[in-house]
Enzyme design. Structure first.
Site, PDB file in Angstrom:
ATOM      1  N   TYR A 141      36.566  42.647  42.312  1.00  0.00           N
ATOM      2  CA  TYR A 141      37.283  43.863  41.929  1.00  0.00           C
ATOM      3  C   TYR A 141      36.850  44.364  40.549  1.00  0.00           C
ATOM      4  CZ  TYR A 141      40.831  43.692  45.619  1.00  0.00           C
ATOM      5  OH  TYR A 141      41.498  43.720  46.817  1.00  0.00           O
ATOM      6  N   LYS A 186      34.907  29.873  49.354  1.00  0.00           N
ATOM      7  CA  LYS A 186      33.772  29.913  50.291  1.00  0.00           C
ATOM      8  C   LYS A 186      32.643  29.135  49.613  1.00  0.00           C
ATOM      9  CE  LYS A 186      31.592  31.444  53.980  1.00  0.00           C
ATOM     10  NZ  LYS A 186      31.917  30.996  55.361  1.00  0.00           N
ATOM     11  N   ASP A 218      37.146  31.353  55.761  1.00  0.00           N
ATOM     12  CA  ASP A 218      37.072  31.765  57.172  1.00  0.00           C
ATOM     13  C   ASP A 218      37.990  30.886  58.028  1.00  0.00           C
ATOM     14  OD1 ASP A 218      35.332  29.664  56.576  1.00  0.00           O
ATOM     15  OD2 ASP A 218      33.682  30.384  57.818  1.00  0.00           O
ATOM     16  N   ASP A 242      43.743  39.176  48.722  1.00  0.00           N
ATOM     17  CA  ASP A 242      44.141  40.493  49.235  1.00  0.00           C
ATOM     18  C   ASP A 242      44.157  40.456  50.760  1.00  0.00           C
ATOM     19  OD1 ASP A 242      44.697  43.304  49.164  1.00  0.00           O
ATOM     20  OD2 ASP A 242      42.600  43.659  49.714  1.00  0.00           O
ATOM     21  N   ASP A 246      47.690  40.230  53.604  1.00  0.00           N
ATOM     22  CA  ASP A 246      48.007  41.223  54.646  1.00  0.00           C
ATOM     23  C   ASP A 246      48.053  40.518  56.008  1.00  0.00           C
ATOM     24  OD1 ASP A 246      48.069  43.378  52.826  1.00  0.00           O
ATOM     25  OD2 ASP A 246      47.043  44.723  54.230  1.00  0.00           O
TER      26      ASP A 246
HETATM   27  C1  IPM Z   1      47.040  45.372  47.009  1.00  0.00           C
HETATM   28  C2  IPM Z   1      46.153  46.570  47.281  1.00  0.00           C
HETATM   29  C3  IPM Z   1      45.231  46.796  46.097  1.00  0.00           C
HETATM   30  C4  IPM Z   1      44.328  45.584  46.002  1.00  0.00           C
HETATM   31  C5  IPM Z   1      44.388  48.090  46.122  1.00  0.00           C
HETATM   32  C6  IPM Z   1      45.219  49.302  46.334  1.00  0.00           C
HETATM   33  C7  IPM Z   1      43.599  48.227  44.851  1.00  0.00           C
HETATM   34  O1  IPM Z   1      45.459  46.423  48.475  1.00  0.00           O
HETATM   35  O2  IPM Z   1      47.760  45.376  46.010  1.00  0.00           O
HETATM   36  O3  IPM Z   1      47.030  44.433  47.819  1.00  0.00           O
HETATM   37  O4  IPM Z   1      43.324  45.483  46.736  1.00  0.00           O
HETATM   38  O5  IPM Z   1      44.619  44.725  45.165  1.00  0.00           O
HETATM   39 MN    MN Z   2      46.108  44.710  49.667  1.00  0.00          MN
END
Ligand code: IPM
Ligand code: MN
Ligand code: NAD
Length: 357
Positions: A141, A186, A218, A242, A246
């Site tokens: 990032y 990884k 993975d 990240d 999710d």
């Molecule tokens: C999160 C989001 C952010 C990230 C983006 C919007 C920069 O996906 O907070 O999880 O990737 O950190």
């Molecule tokens: Mn995110």
């Protein structure tokens, strides 16, 4: 107590869910006799529109002086042109870096009422109680980026110091829970991951009472779906964290449920639900506010030392879900306001029954 809370609603559903979280914080202040001073500031796409900058100087100054920052979400199709030089997400990344909040705590629990919403078999979800500690201010990032017509690069860089501090945070948090840390990397391919693994291994010696295991990312992506109840604290680099969180939201039932706290060594913590601006449902009053409300609970616990108030909010959210109140992402028909009102009512009932006792 007195506290200054900077509120950054942002874009899309950001303003809808932060309004819900602020109402719960106001309730906690009124109940506990605290003085919380809220101020709203621009970030993300709306800040680009108003100031040409996704993190205006005024916003950053106020955040640095605040006791805590509560953020909704940034981004949306209006600002997503791949050729755009200025993007909403840059504002959020800069804010995280400027506040030095390198450890992003993302707890994942599965409420029994919601287990049916998960694509996984219910029995696999029993006992799921994960705490992701995502490194937040390093890695891909924040590395150098290059771009020509046909070649693009994103540098991934980690220093031992960056890994040590987030690893220590993960081990310390594990001490207050199941005393197990899974470090995800990884290391079979990436040099940064080999440094990550060596460093986490070294830090582990400072915490002999906490068990450490390593997993490759993975296979971890698969294990999260096959044995999610087998893990406790999961520490990993920025990009892997990240993606895996999710994925873990699918265990809980919806992305709209998961909160986060971003902490560093400084005094300011940043609190945001893990979801984005959800442009597909923005402005309709149907967003799930629970991730933002639970982020407010984390704010009370981690920045203001109000652990009981935080636990009361978490228990109220549980009771609301027990009672079957659910927003559309959870298969119900409650709007953002109704769900928020249900949490406030549950807090009220609890206070009333405590008084009666
Ligand atoms: C999160 C989001 C952010 C990230 C983006 C919007 C920069 O996906 O907070 O999880 O990737 O950190
Ligand atoms: Mn995110
Ligand atoms: P998203 O998280 O915004 O949405 C993914 C899906 O989940 C959508 O279908 C959405 O409707 C649903 N969803 C998310 N939050 C919800 C909630 N509270 N209640 C009900 N449903 C919810 O991810 P995306 O669509 O990939 O990204 C949209 C924008 O958000 C992008 O610009 C992205 O960069 C940004 N984003 C910002 C943050 C942040 O500010 N922290 C986090 C993630 C994504």
């Amino acid at each position: 107590m007195k506290a200054r809370i900077a509120v950054l609603p942002g874009d899309g559903i950001g303003p809808e869910v932060t309004a819900a979280a602020v109402s719960v914080l106001r309730d906690a202040a009124a109940r506990g006799g605290h003085e919380f001073e809220f101020s709203e500031h621009a970030i993300g796409g709306c800040a680009i529109d108003a100031h040409g900058d996704p993190l205006p100087a005024e916003t950053l100054i106020v955040c640095k002086q605040a006791d805590a920052v509560l953020l909704g979400a940034v981004g949306g199709p209006r600002w997503s042109d791949p050729k755009a030089k200025v993007r909403p997400e840059q504002g959020l990344l800069r804010l995280r870096a400027e506040l030095g909040v390198y450890a992003n705590l993302r707890p994942v629990r599965v409420h029994p009422k919601l287990a049916a919403l998960s694509p996984l078999k219910n029995e696999r979800l029993t006992g799921v109680d994960l705490l992701f500690v995502r490194e937040l201010t390093g890695g891909a990032y924040f590395g150098a980026k290059t771009r020509t017509a046909d070649v693009a690069t994103d540098e991934t860089k980690y220093t031992t110091q960056e890994v040590e501090r987030v690893a220590r945070r993960a081990f310390a948090l594990a001490r207050g829970r199941g005393r197990r840390v899974t470090s995800v990397d990884k290391a079979n391919v990436l040099e940064t991951s080999r440094l990550w693994r060596e460093t986490v291994q070294r830090v582990a010696h400072e915490f002999p009472d906490v068990a450490l295991e390593h997993q490759l990312v993975d296979s971890m992506a698969m294990l999260l779906l096959t044995r999610p109840a087998a893990y406790d604290v999961i520490v990993t680099e920025n990009l892997f964290g990240d993606i895996l969180t999710d994925e873990a939201a699918a265990l809980a039932g919806s992305l709209g449920l998961l909160p986060s706290a971003s902490l560093g060594d400084g005094k300011v913590g940043l609190y945001e639900p893990i979801h984005g601006s959800a442009p597909d449902i923005a402005g309709r009053g149907v967003a799930n506010p629970l991730g933002a409300i639970l982020s407010a609970a984390m704010l009370l616990r981690h920045s203001l030392g109000l652990a009981d108030e935080a636990a009361a909010i978490e228990a109220a959210v549980d009771r609301v879900l027990d009672a079957g109140v659910s927003t559309r992402d959870l298969g119900g028909d409650a709007g953002t306001r109704e769900a928020t009102a249900a949490v406030l009512a549950a807090l009220n009932e609890r206070a009333a029954s405590k008084e009666a006792a």
